[in-house]
Scaffold this active site. Structure first.
Site, mmCIF file in Angstrom:
data_model
loop_
_atom_site.group_PDB
_atom_site.id
_atom_site.type_symbol
_atom_site.label_atom_id
_atom_site.label_comp_id
_atom_site.label_asym_id
_atom_site.label_seq_id
_atom_site.Cartn_x
_atom_site.Cartn_y
_atom_site.Cartn_z
ATOM 1 N N PHE A 109 0.855 -0.812 -0.024
ATOM 2 C CA PHE A 109 -0.019 -0.319 -0.225
ATOM 3 C C PHE A 109 0.761 1.305 -0.007
ATOM 4 O O PHE A 109 0.940 2.765 -0.401
ATOM 5 C CB PHE A 109 -0.870 -0.373 1.286
ATOM 6 C CG PHE A 109 0.338 0.683 2.185
ATOM 7 C CD1 PHE A 109 0.617 -0.707 3.559
ATOM 8 C CD2 PHE A 109 -0.883 1.997 2.862
ATOM 9 C CE1 PHE A 109 0.833 0.216 4.748
ATOM 10 C CE2 PHE A 109 -0.019 2.577 4.278
ATOM 11 C CZ PHE A 109 0.325 1.838 4.739
ATOM 12 N N LYS A 110 2.189 1.161 0.493
ATOM 13 C CA LYS A 110 2.869 2.449 0.833
ATOM 14 C C LYS A 110 3.236 3.239 -1.105
ATOM 15 O O LYS A 110 3.476 4.024 -1.044
ATOM 16 C CB LYS A 110 4.311 1.991 1.225
ATOM 17 C CG LYS A 110 4.283 0.985 2.588
ATOM 18 C CD LYS A 110 5.334 1.137 3.359
ATOM 19 C CE LYS A 110 5.243 0.800 4.770
ATOM 20 N NZ LYS A 110 4.326 -0.082 5.062
ATOM 21 N N ASP A 111 3.058 1.893 -1.924
ATOM 22 C CA ASP A 111 2.879 2.468 -3.457
ATOM 23 C C ASP A 111 2.638 4.285 -3.592
ATOM 24 O O ASP A 111 2.847 4.972 -4.486
ATOM 25 C CB ASP A 111 2.532 1.280 -4.378
ATOM 26 C CG ASP A 111 4.343 1.178 -4.606
ATOM 27 O OD1 ASP A 111 4.550 1.238 -4.819
ATOM 28 O OD2 ASP A 111 3.755 -0.353 -4.753
#
Ligand SMILES: *Cc1c(COP(=O)(O)O)cnc(C)c1O
Length: 495
Positions: A109-111
Site C-alpha cells: 500500500f505504500k506505493d
C-alpha cells in the site's frame, strides 16, 4: 492552509515547506492547522470521478500552495503507474469488503503515497527556490525501501540511497531492491539489523559537518519515511474513494456510516482514516489491528503505551514495530491540540519508553477506535479459513486485519458495512501464505509463486515474474560505521 507542529503550535509552515523539512526542528510532527471539510456537493461530484481526480479534489484542500494544474500533473503521473484503479474495492460477502491497495509497482500500500510524494516534492523544491539537489536517505526493513526507490526513480533534482540489513529482509524483497532500475539511485546492504540502519541514517542527518560537506557538493539531505506529511495525506484519499465506490455500486446510501479495519504498524495508514473522518466522511469505527507486537492494542485498552517489551519477528514484518510514530498526531487531537502536553508525553516515551493517558481520554479514544491483535497462529488460521470460504489468498498483514475485524463484529454486534484495508499482495509473502493454506513450499520462490497462482484466481504480478531474469545491479555490503562511505561512493560515481 498552513501546517503546525504537534510540539509547538507557533511554528507555521506552508505545505511545501512542511514536506521539504519532514520533521519540525524541536522533534514535533506537522499537522494541518484545521481540518478542511468535504461538502455534500463535492461528495456527489466525486461519485463519477476516477481515482486520480478524486485525489485532486481531496488533496487540493491541503496543498493550497500548489495550483490545481500542478496537483493533477502529480497525480496523473503517479497513478498511471498502477495496473488499473489504484484502490479497487472487492466485495467478499454481504457487508464485507477488501480495499486492495497493492496494485502499484512494488505490491504494497505504500506505493499509493510513494508514487505521488516524489512528484510533489520535486515541485515543492522548485517553488521554494531550493538550489541543492535533494538526497533522500532511507533505512528499510523491506517494503518502504523498494517503494521509495520506484517512486523516486529518475525524478528531477532528487537522488535516493536505500540502506537495508544484509540478512534482515525476505528473498523477494532483497531481489526487488538489488535489481532496481534508474539513474539517480543506489542501494547498500549493511552488516547489521534494521535498527542499526535506522540509527546510522539518523546519525548522518544529525551531523553538522557531514551536512556541510554535502552542501558544498550541492546536496541537501531529506527523508521519505511515513512521518512526512507528503506520505500521510495521499492516504486520506482512498478512504473517500472506498466510500464513494460503495455508494456508486448501491451497497450503501450517501451518508450511511461504515467501519474500516487497518493492519497497523507505524500508525500512518489508520491515522489517514481518522483524518478522513475529521473531514466529514461518515466513519463509525476505525479498527486498529496489530500482530504479536501489540503495544497499540494495550494502549487503546488501558491507556498505557509501554514500548518496554519483547520484540517479535513475525510473518507480517511490516507491522513489527514498537514505536508507532504517527500516534503522536492522534494524541495532539485527543488533547485538544495541547502542544505542551504532547511534548511532555513524547519526552516521557523517549526517556522511559512509557507514557500514559487518563480515563477521560481512553473513553474518548474508544468512541472512534477499537483495537485487537492476532498472534502467529491466529494469522495462519485466518488465512486458511478465508481461503476455504472464498478461495482468496490473504497476505499475512491483511490476515491480521481480517482477524481483528471478525472479533470486532462478534464482540460488538455491529453489522455496518466493513471495509478491510488489504496492504500487500500475497505474492510478496508467498511462503507464509502457502504454508498457511497447507500447500507445499519449495526452495525456489518462483516455483512457489506458480503454486500460489495454480490454487487461486490471482495472477502472478509482473513485478514478481520480471525479477526472475532481472540483472542484479547493487551488491555492495558495508559495515555499519561505513554507511557514510556508501553515500560518498554513490555521489562520486554521479559527479
Ligand atoms: C507499512 C505496512 C503496514 C503498516 O502501515 P503503517 O502505516 O505503518 O501503520 C501494514 N502492512 C503492510 C504490508 C505494510 O507494508
Amino acid at each position: 492552509m498552513q501546517f503546525i507542529s504537534t510540539r509547538n503550535k507557533n511554528i507555521k509552515l506552508s505545505f511545501s515547506e512542511a514536506i521539504t523539512k519532514g520533521i519540525s526542528a524541536e522533534g514535533g510532527l506537522f499537522v494541518p492547522e484545521s481540518f478542511p471539510m468535504i461538502t455534500k456537493k463535492e461528495m456527489n461530484d466525486m461519485l463519477e470521478m476516477p481515482y486520480d481526480q478524486r485525489a485532486n479534489l481531496v488533496l487540493s484542500k491541503y496543498m493550497t500552495d500548489f495550483s490545481l494544474d500542478e496537483i493533477s500533473q502529480c497525480t496523473s503521473k503517479a497513478y498511471s503507474r498502477f495496473e488499473e484503479d489504484p484502490a479497487p474495492l472487492v466485495k467478499m460477502d454481504e457487508g464485507l469488503y477488501l480495499l486492495e491497495l497493492f496494485h502499484g509497482p512494488t505490491l504494497a500500500f505504500k506505493d499509493i503515497a510513494l508514487t505521488l510524494f516524489p512528484q510533489v516534492l520535486s515541485i515543492a523544491r522548485k517553488k521554494l527556490g531550493i538550489k541543492e539537489e535533494i538526497l533522500i536517505l532511507v533505512a528499510t526493513s523491506g517494503d518502504t525501501g523498494k517503494a521509495a526507490l520506484e517512486g523516486f526513480r529518475d525524478v528531477d533534482g532528487i537522488k535516493i540511497i536505500v540502506f537495508y540489513p544484509s540478512e534482515g529482509v525476505a528473498y523477494m524483497q532483497k531481489l526487488q531492491m538489488s535489481t532496481q532500475k534508474g539513474n539517480n539511485l543506489y542501494v547498500a546492504a549493511v552488516k547489521g539489523n534494521f535498527d542499526n540502519c535506522q540509527t546510522g541514517v539518523k546519525e548522518i542527518f544529525g551531523n553538522i559537518e557531514i551536512e556541510k560537506e554535502f552542501k558544498d557538493l550541492g546536496y541537501s539531505f531529506s527523508s521519505a519515511n511515513s512521518i512526512n506529511l507528503g506520505r500521510l495525506l495521499p492516504q486520506v484519499v482512498y478512504y473517500f474513494s472506498a466510500y464513494l465506490d460503495l455508494v456508486s455500486s448501491n451497497e450503501i446510501k450517501m451518508g450511511d456510516k461504515i467501519n474500516f479495519t487497518i493492519p497497523t504498524g507505524n500508525f500512518g495508514n489508520i491515522l489517514a482514516g481518522y483524518y478522513a473522518k475529521q473531514m466529514g466522511l461518515p466513519i463509525n469505527k476505525l479498527i486498529c489491528a496489530s500482530n504479536s507486537n501489540n503495544v497499540l492494542t494495550d494502549f487503546f485498552k488501558n491507556g498505557k503505551y509501554d514500548a518496554n517489551r519483547k520484540f517479535y519477528k513475525t510473518m507480517s514484518p511490516s507491522m513489527d514495530i514498537l514505536i508507532s510514530s504517527n500516534l503522536e498526531r492522534l494524541l495532539f487531537e485527543l488533547f485538544n491540540r495541547d502542544d505542551n502536553k504532547v511534548a511532555s508525553l513524547m519526552s516521557s516515551l523517549k526517556s522511559t519508553g512509557v507514557f500514559e493517558i487518563g480515563e477521560d481520554e481512553i473513553r474518548k479514544l474508544n468512541e472512534v477506535f477499537y483495537a485487537d491483535m492476532a498472534d502467529e497462529d491466529n494469522t495462519k488460521e485466518t488465512i486458511n479459513v478465508f481461503y476455504d470460504d472464498y478461495g482468496y489468498p490473504l497476505d499475512t498483514h491483511t490476515a491480521v486485519g481480517v482477524y481483528a475485524a471478525d472479533n470486532y463484529i462478534v464482540d460488538n454486534e455491529d453489522y455496518l458495512p466493513m471495509v478491510i484495508l488489504s496492504t500487500a499482495s500475497p505474492y510478496k509473502f508467498t511462503e507464509s501464505v502457502l504454508s498457511a493454506i497447507g500447500e507445499k513450499v519449495n526452495k525456489d520462490p518462483f516455483i512457489n509463486a506458480n503454486t500460489l497462482m495454480s490454487v487461486s484466481a490471482m495472477d502472478i504480478p509482473e513485478a514478481i515474474s520480471e525479477l526472475r531474469d532481472a540483472k542484479v545491479r547493487f551488491n555492495d555490503v558495508f559495515e555499519i560505521k561505513d554507511m557514510i562511505e556508501a553515500i560518498r561512493k554513490f555521489i562520486e560515481i554521479k559527479e
